[in-house]
Design a protein around this motif. Structure first.
Motif, PDB file in Angstrom:
ATOM      1  N   ASN A  11      22.512 -55.716  44.798  1.00 14.02           N
ATOM      2  CA  ASN A  11      22.543 -54.263  44.651  1.00 14.02           C
ATOM      3  C   ASN A  11      22.688 -53.865  43.187  1.00 14.02           C
ATOM      4  N   LYS A  39      17.350 -52.884  48.331  1.00 14.03           N
ATOM      5  CA  LYS A  39      16.074 -52.248  48.653  1.00 14.03           C
ATOM      6  C   LYS A  39      14.904 -53.217  48.626  1.00 14.03           C
ATOM      7  N   TRP A  40      14.881 -54.155  47.696  1.00 10.47           N
ATOM      8  CA  TRP A  40      13.750 -55.086  47.633  1.00 10.47           C
ATOM      9  C   TRP A  40      14.179 -56.543  47.612  1.00 10.47           C
ATOM     10  N   TYR A  52      13.788 -45.593  43.106  1.00 10.76           N
ATOM     11  CA  TYR A  52      13.073 -46.489  44.011  1.00 10.76           C
ATOM     12  C   TYR A  52      11.847 -45.811  44.628  1.00 10.76           C
ATOM     13  N   GLU A  74      19.357 -54.515  41.271  1.00 11.84           N
ATOM     14  CA  GLU A  74      18.347 -53.500  41.561  1.00 11.84           C
ATOM     15  C   GLU A  74      18.653 -52.191  40.834  1.00 11.84           C
TER      16      GLU A  74
END
Length: 119
Positions: A31, A2-3, A45, A34
């Motif tokens: 992954n 995601k980031w 998130y 996170e």
């Protein structure tokens, strides 16, 4: 992820961006890192983005720290090394931790439970 990005991860571990043999494992580490950060701060998130507009830099840094540690030490390591990483990680993520459930926070906005009214 995601980031984190593979580019950012490769910069962190000082790997040439053109080297792709490790991309699958780096993605898995990213992954996992996170998810670990989100689990530790007890937020998802979407909530992080809604609250801060982006993933705060200390959380990105903490994620990269976990990825690099996982990549460089694929086997168990000494207690001293783990302790040093754990302390750094804690300092980066603690300001973003939610310490109570949403229900508790919504019902106890004063932070004093049922003991106080209209402070």
């Amino acid at each position: 992820m995601k980031w984190l990005t593979l580019t950012l991860i490769k910069q962190q571990i000082r790997m040439e961006s053109s080297f792709t043999d490790e991309d699958d494992i780096l993605t898995m580490y990213g992954n996992s890192a996170e998810e670990m950060v989100l689990d530790v701060i007890n937020r998802d998130y979407t909530e992080v983005i809604e609250r801060w507009g982006e993933v705060p830099k200390p959380l990105v840094h903490a994620s990269l720290l976990i990825v690099a540690q996982s990549y460089q030490h694929r086997e168990p390591q000494t207690v001293q090394n783990l302790y040093a990483v754990h302390n750094s990680f804690d300092m980066m993520v603690k300001p973003y931790m939610r310490l109570a459930s949403d229900n508790y926070e919504q019902n106890n906005t004063q932070g004093c439970g049922n003991k106080c009214t209209n402070l």
